[in-house]
Design an enzyme around this catalytic site. Structure first.
Site, PDB file in Angstrom:
ATOM      1  N   GLU A 269       0.702  -1.186  -0.145  1.00  0.00           N
ATOM      2  CA  GLU A 269       0.027   0.133   0.036  1.00  0.00           C
ATOM      3  C   GLU A 269       0.894   1.162   0.050  1.00  0.00           C
ATOM      4  O   GLU A 269       0.212   2.347  -0.200  1.00  0.00           O
ATOM      5  CB  GLU A 269      -1.118  -0.021   1.315  1.00  0.00           C
ATOM      6  CG  GLU A 269      -2.198  -1.123   0.958  1.00  0.00           C
ATOM      7  CD  GLU A 269      -3.153  -0.703   1.976  1.00  0.00           C
ATOM      8  OE1 GLU A 269      -3.059  -0.562   3.235  1.00  0.00           O
ATOM      9  OE2 GLU A 269      -4.220  -1.455   2.117  1.00  0.00           O
TER      10      GLU A 269
ATOM     11  N   GLU B 271       6.065 -21.588   8.909  1.00  0.00           N
ATOM     12  CA  GLU B 271       6.332 -20.920  10.120  1.00  0.00           C
ATOM     13  C   GLU B 271       7.383 -21.279  11.033  1.00  0.00           C
ATOM     14  O   GLU B 271       7.855 -20.902  11.967  1.00  0.00           O
ATOM     15  CB  GLU B 271       5.239 -20.029  10.965  1.00  0.00           C
ATOM     16  CG  GLU B 271       4.189 -21.226  11.706  1.00  0.00           C
ATOM     17  CD  GLU B 271       3.261 -20.443  12.464  1.00  0.00           C
ATOM     18  OE1 GLU B 271       3.428 -20.365  13.793  1.00  0.00           O
ATOM     19  OE2 GLU B 271       2.225 -20.100  11.954  1.00  0.00           O
TER      20      GLU B 271
END
Length: 320
Positions: free
Chosen positions: A93, A124
């Site tokens: 963004e 992870e």
């Protein structure tokens, strides 16, 4: 036959704050919709204060990121699950808002970008994958920021450990005030949001706290790099009618010019917002405004005017 992986008890910590049960939502399923919403929003109301408590540490990390990007380095976000997805969201963004690209801020999600929509099992849990990512994607002068709600994600730990070994500045943004990985971070932003409304669902308060932190971190970093004039975006590329209209509106807000005058000067400036802005503020032609900006380029070391707009206007005004 079960296909689940064997449980590694070394990865289980029953004392993790993000896994504690919240007594204020213990009867959540017995409430009506309004009661549930009130409980959820009541818990969310404390998140902003938890982030505000870390303002000084966030500011310290801003300065680290500004210095790195100004010198040609890159800020890397690394995380898994919700934390990693928030890093990707923040990084992408920055492009439409500040004309930033991946050479400035980039994000790495455990399991790759495909894990943004679909979880990648075990991604992870690999320290080596985190370390390998740093070895291949980071260069001297870069900053490595780990995002881990629990403060113990192995992928993030591997990345931070490798970054430390390579002499790179490191940071950790976590919702665990006692995060085990904090010892690997030069900048420790530990957000004390308490247990989640739904136990262990760190997409909730922990995610909101991380999003607020990243908003403040990246926005302040970009502003310090000279991408705004006041609170107005001046790095917008007016590539379509909507963006041209937004740019003209911004020029009107910044200078008090009529929309017609702002649009005409923007066209004279070849669509370069910064040039048009200086020309309008200094009542100068686009060529003179462009020259003044070249003499006063963006510089985060210029306190009070990192964009160079005020300095360029002052220079043109002084010439008269």
């Amino acid at each position: 036959m079960s296909t689940s992986r064997p449980l590694d008890m070394s990865l289980v910590d029953l004392a993790s704050p993000t896994e504690e049960r919240n007594p204020r939502s213990a009867e959540l399923d017995s409430l009506d919709a309004r009661g549930m919403v009130d409980v959820i929003l009541g818990e969310d109301a404390a998140v902003a204060a938890a982030v505000q408590a870390q303002a000084a540490r966030i500011a310290g990390l801003v300065e680290e990121c500004v210095a790195a990007i100004a010198a040609g380095g890159t800020v890397h976000y690394l995380g898994a699950g919700t934390s990693g997805r928030l890093g990707v969201l923040d990084a992408v963004e920055l492009a439409p808002t500040f004309d930033a690209d991946e050479s400035m801020v980039t994000a790495h999600l455990a399991g790759g970008l495909g894990a943004f929509r679909t979880a990648v099992e075990g991604a992870e849990d690999s320290e080596e994958q985190g370390a390998e990512l740093v070895r291949t994607a980071c260069r001297p002068g870069d900053v490595v920021i780990g995002l881990a709600a629990s403060g113990r994600t192995p992928f993030v730990g591997g990345a931070l450990r490798q970054a430390r070994a390579d002499g790179l500045p490191t940071a950790l943004i976590s919702a665990n005030p006692a995060a085990p990985l904090a010892e690997l971070a030069d900048h420790r932003i530990l957000l004390d949001v308490g247990p989640e409304v739904v136990t262990g669902s760190t997409r909730m308060k922990a995610g909101t706290a991380q999003k607020l932190t990243l908003n403040a971190l990246s926005t302040a970093t970009m502003v310090r790099l000279g991408t705004t004039f006041g609170n107005l975006m001046i790095q917008v590329r007016p590539t379509n009618a909507k963006l041209v209209a937004r740019t003209v509106r911004m020029l009107v807000q910044a200078t008090g010019a009529t929309p017609e005058r702002a649009a005409a000067v923007l066209e004279e400036a070849g669509g370069e917002v910064r040039v048009a802005l200086v020309a309008l503020l200094a009542s100068a032609d686009a060529g003179s405004a462009r020259g003044a900006l070249e003499a006063h380029p963006r510089d985060p070391r210029r306190v009070g005017d990192p964009a160079g707009i005020r300095s360029a206007v002052a220079a043109l005004t002084a010439e008269r």
